[in-house]
Design a protein around this motif. Structure first.
Motif, mmCIF file in Angstrom:
data_model
loop_
_atom_site.group_PDB
_atom_site.id
_atom_site.type_symbol
_atom_site.label_atom_id
_atom_site.label_comp_id
_atom_site.label_asym_id
_atom_site.label_seq_id
_atom_site.Cartn_x
_atom_site.Cartn_y
_atom_site.Cartn_z
ATOM 1 N N ASN A 135 -5.104 76.445 6.162
ATOM 2 C CA ASN A 135 -3.834 75.773 6.461
ATOM 3 C C ASN A 135 -2.877 75.998 5.295
ATOM 4 O O ASN A 135 -3.149 75.564 4.175
ATOM 5 C CB ASN A 135 -4.031 74.265 6.659
ATOM 6 N N ILE A 136 -1.779 76.660 5.572
ATOM 7 C CA ILE A 136 -0.789 76.970 4.538
ATOM 8 C C ILE A 136 0.568 76.472 5.009
ATOM 9 O O ILE A 136 0.924 76.628 6.182
ATOM 10 C CB ILE A 136 -0.752 78.483 4.241
ATOM 11 N N LEU A 137 1.292 75.866 4.092
ATOM 12 C CA LEU A 137 2.600 75.297 4.410
ATOM 13 C C LEU A 137 3.638 75.829 3.433
ATOM 14 O O LEU A 137 3.419 75.821 2.217
ATOM 15 C CB LEU A 137 2.553 73.766 4.304
ATOM 16 N N LEU A 138 4.755 76.286 3.974
ATOM 17 C CA LEU A 138 5.908 76.612 3.146
ATOM 18 C C LEU A 138 6.921 75.496 3.311
ATOM 19 O O LEU A 138 7.244 75.108 4.432
ATOM 20 C CB LEU A 138 6.568 77.929 3.562
ATOM 21 N N TYR A 139 7.420 74.986 2.185
ATOM 22 C CA TYR A 139 8.521 74.031 2.166
ATOM 23 C C TYR A 139 9.710 74.826 1.647
ATOM 24 O O TYR A 139 9.752 75.207 0.487
ATOM 25 C CB TYR A 139 8.193 72.863 1.235
ATOM 26 N N GLU A 140 10.643 75.113 2.551
ATOM 27 C CA GLU A 140 11.788 75.940 2.194
ATOM 28 C C GLU A 140 13.055 75.108 2.207
ATOM 29 O O GLU A 140 13.205 74.215 3.037
ATOM 30 C CB GLU A 140 11.962 77.093 3.198
ATOM 31 N N GLU A 141 13.971 75.442 1.305
ATOM 32 C CA GLU A 141 15.276 74.791 1.272
ATOM 33 C C GLU A 141 16.350 75.874 1.259
ATOM 34 O O GLU A 141 16.302 76.795 0.453
ATOM 35 C CB GLU A 141 15.385 73.889 0.046
ATOM 36 N N TRP A 142 17.308 75.726 2.188
ATOM 37 C CA TRP A 142 18.398 76.679 2.352
ATOM 38 C C TRP A 142 19.705 75.909 2.425
ATOM 39 O O TRP A 142 19.736 74.775 2.899
ATOM 40 C CB TRP A 142 18.204 77.485 3.646
ATOM 41 N N ASP A 143 20.780 76.554 1.996
ATOM 42 C CA ASP A 143 22.073 75.865 2.072
ATOM 43 C C ASP A 143 22.895 76.264 3.294
ATOM 44 O O ASP A 143 24.047 75.881 3.429
ATOM 45 C CB ASP A 143 22.881 76.025 0.778
#
Length: 134
Positions: free
Chosen positions: A84-92
């Motif tokens: 189980n792999i999770l990416l937490y991404e933040e974009w503007d």
């Protein structure tokens, strides 16, 4: 004696100047994260392919970091189940993410290659920041 006095006076002048210069410097402006979009991307790897997946994601992220509107990405691995792999991404810019980002050659290559180490497409969800606590 005069040399010590001069050194003392010079030290006071330098410290005073440093204090006023430092006091006048403005701190970095706060970044308003409340307008950013948060994207959670959940991956499930094939058995014993977690390390290969992390490596492929790391290589992908090195390219994604160069894209406009990128803010940050955190890669998480479930400590109880490394598949189980999770990416937490933040974009503007959500529109950029959903259009141009999805069409980049590095992401398209990753999607093609991922058939070798993922069980299927990721689960992607979008979130907005309501409040931030530090």
């Amino acid at each position: 004696m005069k040399t010590k006095k001069r050194l003392f006076v010079k030290s006071i002048v330098i410290l005073t100047a440093f204090f006023f210069v430092s006091w006048g410097l403005k701190s970095k402006p706060e970044i308003d994260h409340s307008k950013n979009i948060v994207v959670l991307v959940k991956y499930k790897t094939q058995p014993s392919k977690a390390d290969e997946t992390v490596l492929a994601l790391t290589n992908l992220i090195e390219n994604v970091k160069k894209e406009p509107h990128f803010v940050n990405i955190k890669l998480h691995v479930d400590p109880k189940d490394s598949t189980n792999i999770l990416l937490y991404e933040e974009w503007d810019d959500e529109l950029y993410y959903n259009s141009k980002h999805m069409q980049t050659s590095h992401l398209q290559k990753f999607i093609g290659d991922s058939r070798n180490f993922l069980t299927g497409p990721p689960e992607i969800s979008f979130w907005k920041v309501e409040k931030e606590f530090k």
